[in-house]
Design a protein around this motif. Structure first.
Motif, PDB file in Angstrom:
ATOM      1  N   SER A  31       0.834  -1.194   0.000  1.00 39.48           N
ATOM      2  CA  SER A  31       0.000   0.000   0.000  1.00 39.48           C
ATOM      3  C   SER A  31       0.870   1.245   0.000  1.00 39.48           C
ATOM      4  N   ASN A  32       0.352   2.296  -0.591  1.00 39.64           N
ATOM      5  CA  ASN A  32       1.023   3.593  -0.533  1.00 39.64           C
ATOM      6  C   ASN A  32       0.707   4.313   0.777  1.00 39.64           C
ATOM      7  N   SER A  33      -0.166   3.728   1.584  1.00 38.76           N
ATOM      8  CA  SER A  33      -0.535   4.296   2.886  1.00 38.76           C
ATOM      9  C   SER A  33       0.382   3.735   3.972  1.00 38.76           C
ATOM     10  N   PRO A  34       0.455   4.393   5.105  1.00 34.08           N
ATOM     11  CA  PRO A  34       1.253   3.869   6.221  1.00 34.08           C
ATOM     12  C   PRO A  34       0.724   2.507   6.691  1.00 34.08           C
ATOM     13  N   SER A  35       1.602   1.698   7.261  1.00 32.03           N
ATOM     14  CA  SER A  35       1.224   0.342   7.665  1.00 32.03           C
ATOM     15  C   SER A  35       0.096   0.333   8.697  1.00 32.03           C
ATOM     16  N   SER A  36       0.017   1.339   9.551  1.00 30.95           N
ATOM     17  CA  SER A  36      -1.072   1.388  10.534  1.00 30.95           C
ATOM     18  C   SER A  36      -2.425   1.482   9.833  1.00 30.95           C
ATOM     19  N   HIS A  37      -2.486   2.236   8.748  1.00 35.96           N
ATOM     20  CA  HIS A  37      -3.722   2.353   7.973  1.00 35.96           C
ATOM     21  C   HIS A  37      -4.046   1.026   7.277  1.00 35.96           C
ATOM     22  N   VAL A  38      -3.017   0.354   6.766  1.00 36.92           N
ATOM     23  CA  VAL A  38      -3.217  -0.948   6.112  1.00 36.92           C
ATOM     24  C   VAL A  38      -3.844  -1.925   7.095  1.00 36.92           C
ATOM     25  N   LYS A  39      -3.335  -1.979   8.316  1.00 40.90           N
ATOM     26  CA  LYS A  39      -3.880  -2.890   9.330  1.00 40.90           C
ATOM     27  C   LYS A  39      -5.334  -2.548   9.651  1.00 40.90           C
ATOM     28  N   ALA A  60       4.752  -1.040   2.884  1.00 41.18           N
ATOM     29  CA  ALA A  60       4.210   0.313   2.923  1.00 41.18           C
ATOM     30  C   ALA A  60       5.392   1.272   3.006  1.00 41.18           C
ATOM     31  N   PRO A  61       5.189   2.526   2.673  1.00 37.67           N
ATOM     32  CA  PRO A  61       6.307   3.472   2.707  1.00 37.67           C
ATOM     33  C   PRO A  61       7.061   3.487   4.038  1.00 37.67           C
ATOM     34  N   ASP A  62       6.360   3.266   5.154  1.00 38.04           N
ATOM     35  CA  ASP A  62       7.032   3.290   6.454  1.00 38.04           C
ATOM     36  C   ASP A  62       7.652   1.950   6.839  1.00 38.04           C
ATOM     37  N   THR A  63       7.525   0.934   5.984  1.00 32.41           N
ATOM     38  CA  THR A  63       8.146  -0.362   6.280  1.00 32.41           C
ATOM     39  C   THR A  63       9.305  -0.670   5.350  1.00 32.41           C
ATOM     40  N   ILE A  64       9.504   0.163   4.347  1.00 34.40           N
ATOM     41  CA  ILE A  64      10.568  -0.072   3.376  1.00 34.40           C
ATOM     42  C   ILE A  64      11.881   0.413   3.975  1.00 34.40           C
ATOM     43  N   ILE A  65      12.818  -0.513   4.094  1.00 33.59           N
ATOM     44  CA  ILE A  65      14.074  -0.233   4.789  1.00 33.59           C
ATOM     45  C   ILE A  65      14.974   0.695   3.998  1.00 33.59           C
ATOM     46  N   ASP A  66      15.135   0.422   2.709  1.00 34.57           N
ATOM     47  CA  ASP A  66      16.065   1.198   1.895  1.00 34.57           C
ATOM     48  C   ASP A  66      15.338   2.387   1.270  1.00 34.57           C
ATOM     49  N   MET A  70      14.596   7.800  -2.153  1.00 34.01           N
ATOM     50  CA  MET A  70      13.451   8.701  -2.043  1.00 34.01           C
ATOM     51  C   MET A  70      12.920   8.694  -0.620  1.00 34.01           C
ATOM     52  N   ASP A  71      12.284   9.788  -0.232  1.00 35.74           N
ATOM     53  CA  ASP A  71      11.807   9.925   1.137  1.00 35.74           C
ATOM     54  C   ASP A  71      10.559   9.103   1.427  1.00 35.74           C
ATOM     55  N   TYR A  72       9.685   8.974   0.468  1.00 32.52           N
ATOM     56  CA  TYR A  72       8.407   8.283   0.693  1.00 32.52           C
ATOM     57  C   TYR A  72       8.140   7.379  -0.502  1.00 32.52           C
ATOM     58  N   PRO A  73       8.767   6.182  -0.523  1.00 33.71           N
ATOM     59  CA  PRO A  73       8.603   5.298  -1.682  1.00 33.71           C
ATOM     60  C   PRO A  73       7.161   4.820  -1.843  1.00 33.71           C
ATOM     61  N   THR A  74       6.694   4.781  -3.087  1.00 30.86           N
ATOM     62  CA  THR A  74       5.344   4.308  -3.381  1.00 30.86           C
ATOM     63  C   THR A  74       5.399   3.300  -4.522  1.00 30.86           C
ATOM     64  N   LYS A  75       4.258   2.674  -4.791  1.00 27.46           N
ATOM     65  CA  LYS A  75       4.183   1.687  -5.871  1.00 27.46           C
ATOM     66  C   LYS A  75       4.406   2.316  -7.240  1.00 27.46           C
ATOM     67  N   ALA A  76       4.338   3.640  -7.334  1.00 32.18           N
ATOM     68  CA  ALA A  76       4.614   4.318  -8.606  1.00 32.18           C
ATOM     69  C   ALA A  76       6.095   4.196  -8.973  1.00 32.18           C
ATOM     70  N   ASN A  77       6.932   3.818  -8.009  1.00 29.82           N
ATOM     71  CA  ASN A  77       8.354   3.555  -8.219  1.00 29.82           C
ATOM     72  C   ASN A  77       8.632   2.099  -7.833  1.00 29.82           C
ATOM     73  N   PRO A  78       8.180   1.153  -8.653  1.00 28.77           N
ATOM     74  CA  PRO A  78       8.191  -0.255  -8.257  1.00 28.77           C
ATOM     75  C   PRO A  78       9.565  -0.851  -7.997  1.00 28.77           C
ATOM     76  N   ASN A  79      10.600  -0.386  -8.686  1.00 24.93           N
ATOM     77  CA  ASN A  79      11.933  -0.944  -8.435  1.00 24.93           C
ATOM     78  C   ASN A  79      12.379  -0.707  -7.001  1.00 24.93           C
ATOM     79  N   ILE A  80      11.982   0.418  -6.429  1.00 24.46           N
ATOM     80  CA  ILE A  80      12.330   0.725  -5.040  1.00 24.46           C
ATOM     81  C   ILE A  80      11.302   0.101  -4.098  1.00 24.46           C
TER      82      ILE A  80
END
Length: 115
Positions: A31-39, A60-66, A70-80
């Protein structure tokens, strides 16, 4: 029915839950939303039983380690965004299936070989 997310969700997810819970494939929620919202949404949909006990099947952007690129990775940048999954499954992109409500996310994932 409405929930604390502000969205109205159908209660017709029993078939999806049954299908996913009976599959032998790993299941991840991206999800492009924070993990708390996903839950919260998964609880509202009756799908939270599919979460692993440590919630490490949420991307989710807040669970992606690397996040170096970018500051807020989303599915629009799938390689990241999908890097951890691609690394975990040895870049077997054709073995990954994305179910999404956004045509853009599906298009971006297919550009890197995710079905």
């Amino acid at each position: 029915s409405g929930d604390t997310t502000g969205y109205s969700h159908s209660n017709n997810y029993n078939e999806l839950y049954t299908f996913l819970s009976n599959t032998n494939y790993p299941i991840y929620f991206a999800s492009n939303s924070p993990s708390s919202h996903v839950k919260t949404v998964l609880r509202a949909l009756g799908l939270s039983k599919l979460l692993k006990s440590n919630n490490n099947n949420i991307l989710a952007p807040d669970t992606i380690i690397d996040q170096d690129e970018m500051d807020y990775p989303t599915k629009a940048n799938p390689n990241i965004f999908f890097k951890s999954l691609l690394d975990k499954y040895n870049n077997k992109k054709s073995r990954l299936i994305l179910i999404d409500d956004s045509k853009l996310n599906i298009q971006k994932a297919s550009e890197i070989g995710i079905e």
